[in-house]
Design an enzyme around this catalytic site. Structure first.
Site, PDB file in Angstrom:
ATOM      1  CG  ASP A 209      -1.800   1.168   1.350  1.00 10.87           C
ATOM      2  OD1 ASP A 209      -2.019   1.849   0.329  1.00 10.87           O
ATOM      3  OD2 ASP A 209      -2.292   1.431   2.464  1.00 10.87           O
ATOM      4  CG  ASP A 394      -3.611   4.832  -1.973  1.00  8.36           C
ATOM      5  OD1 ASP A 394      -2.845   3.899  -1.662  1.00  8.36           O
ATOM      6  OD2 ASP A 394      -4.622   5.134  -1.320  1.00  8.36           O
TER       7      ASP A 394
END
Length: 512
Positions: A209, A394
């Site tokens: 992430d 992201d």
């Protein structure tokens, strides 16, 4: 506040398809990697990313991973697209109901948890007439047995996926395979701890992430429903485990976790990180954890974003000099292809085509860039009238997000007919991103930004459901407002995160 829109990620069942590993002659790849620095100047040229792509070259050899496909039900398909449609209707003022408001998410989780607990309790009672005080232990056993049967093991580390310097033994490049879950979540396998004699390697599926910096996995002390249906770390089986006297609590957009900090060895193929601090989760609340196909999250953003102030994984990789170049990159494919990967070290030139465009990070917090505008069909929308906006790249977000007012305008501009027909009439979205060296345009065509179901509409060639892959996300100041380029964007663009130079590189992904 965390940037996840993983609520979308968790509304569908896991798809696991046969995967064909792209493998090119090592000598040729090594030669291309030697020329990588020469081919990518620190000062990028101003370019517009082309939509064209070279033909994909057939791999020299392939590895077939023994995985199978788990089809999702028509009801699950319908629920996913119904909620996305309701969210868009709410933004347009056509409905007062937003299924992704915090209140609705909590209520859904509370109801779902009660139903699941009742179902498991009935199953336990029917299969065994044990005493009430024994039910909890049997429930845990049944759930873990179910997970062992349903969860497929990913491919173990293959030395052929790594290029290691013969003299320094430092890793130049390692390709860690990711499994695509419904084109909205990509998980990869890591190992935690140093196994004691007679104990197995403890492996976990995590989301890599770039929108967070923390590392956490489920603890064997966690008795929450979400923990019981995922793998849990057992410290007693590791020789290198050390507990720290620090508690942790993290609030996400769709739930929260509680736990404590510890240290142990984390292994990502040939990259072995010593004394890595991580969170052991003892309680999870939220639908995202209950239905997600991951056992933890491995944050790859900057240390300034670390909630507990401890050193993130990649910063320890840098401190321990484990890579020749402190870079990592993502290559995302789309189902039914299963060739997605995170590359540690140098980018793999066999996975992209054309020049790599690097853009300087505007702030070392999130992987944040300066967004100047978004064009729709070539027409500027003036989304940043007072100077550049913030845009975050992201991997923990599945869709394209932005402030409510701007996402509402996009939804009103992109009209998809109810029969999910030809997308060619839909406009191309172009993100205009820049730094002190210039501005760069990155087109995203409807084939990428339209989210569609896997089943067809009554035997036709069109999918049954389709919606624009946009979601409103209002992040308050000072971190926001901001836009997010999620997995939709990165399926088109091979994306490089360069910690040595604090920059992000984009190039057209090479797909079959």
């Amino acid at each position: 506040m965390r940037l996840h829109t993983l609520l979308f990620v968790c509304l569908c069942l896991l798809f696991v398809l046969p995967s064909e590993e792209v493998s090119h002659p090592r000598a040729a790849l090594q030669s291309r990697l030697k020329n990588f620095d020469k081919a990518t100047s620190p000062t990028p040229k101003v370019v517009t990313a082309s939509t064209s792509s070279k033909n994909y070259e057939a791999p020299a050899k392939s590895l077939r991973v023994p995985l199978h496909r788990k089809p999702r039900t028509p009801k699950q398909e319908k629920d996913y697209f119904t909620k996305l449609h309701s969210h868009h209707s709410f933004l347009k003022g056509e409905s007062s109901h937003d299924p992704f408001s915090p209140e609705k998410v909590y209520e859904f989780f509370r109801k779902n948890r009660q139903e699941q607990q009742s179902k498991v309790a009935l199953e336990v009672h029917a299969k065994s007439k044990i005493q009430t005080e024994q039910k909890s232990g049997v429930m845990n056993y049944l759930i873990e047995q179910h997970m062992q049967q349903e969860t497929q093991r990913l491919q173990h580390y293959d030395p052929a996926d790594a290029l290691i310097d013969e003299n320094s033994h430092v890793v130049r490049m390692y390709k860690l395979h990711l499994t695509d879950v419904n084109n909205s979540q990509y998980v990869g396998r890591i190992a935690v701890g140093s196994p004691k004699p007679g104990t197995p390697i403890q492996e976990f599926d995590v989301i890599f992430d770039t929108g967070s910096s923390n590392l956490w996995i489920n603890s064997d002390e966690c008795k929450s429903q979400a923990c019981l249906i995922h793998r849990r770390f057992r410290p007693s089986q590791s020789n290198t485990y050390k507990q720290l006297d620090v508690d942790m609590s993290v609030q996400f957009g769709t739930g929260n976790i509680d736990g404590f900090l510890a240290q142990d060895t984390f292994t990502l193929g040939p990259v072995v990180v010593q004394q890595q601090t991580f969170g052991q989760i003892t309680n999870e609340v939220g639908e995202v954890f209950l239905t997600g196909k991951f056992d933890g999250i491995l944050g790859l953003s900057f240390p300034a974003l670390s909630a507990a102030g401890y050193t993130p994984v990649f910063d320890n990789v840098m401190k321990q000099h484990l890579l020749a170049n402190n870079m990592f990159s993502f290559y995302y494919t789309k189902l039914p292809v299963q060739n997605s990967a995170i590359l540690l070290g140098n980018p793999n030139p066999d996975l992209y085509t054309g020049a790599m465009t690097f853009i300087e990070v505007s702030k070392a917090f999130y992987w944040e860039l300066a967004l100047y505008d978004i064009k729709v069909g070539g027409v500027p929308q003036n989304v940043c009238p007072n100077g550049p906006c913030k845009v975050v790249v992201d991997t923990g977000t599945s869709l394209l997000t932005g402030p409510s007012d701007q996402i509402k305008k996009l939804i009103n501009t992109v009209h998809i007919d109810e029969h999910c027909g030809d997308y060619s009439r839909l406009p191309t979205l172009t993100y205009v991103i820049g730094d002190r060296h210039g501005k760069y345009e990155f087109p995203v065509e409807p084939d990428f930004y339209v989210v569609q179901s896997d089943d067809d509409d009554g035997g036709s060639s069109s999918p049954r459901y389709c919606r624009p892959g946009f979601m409103a996300l209002d992040v308050p100041a000072p971190r926001g407002p901001l836009y997010i380029l999620g997995d939709i964007f990165m399926r088109k663009y091979y994306t490089v995160f360069d910690r040595d130079a604090n920059r992000i590189g984009f190039a057209l992904s090479k797909h079959q």
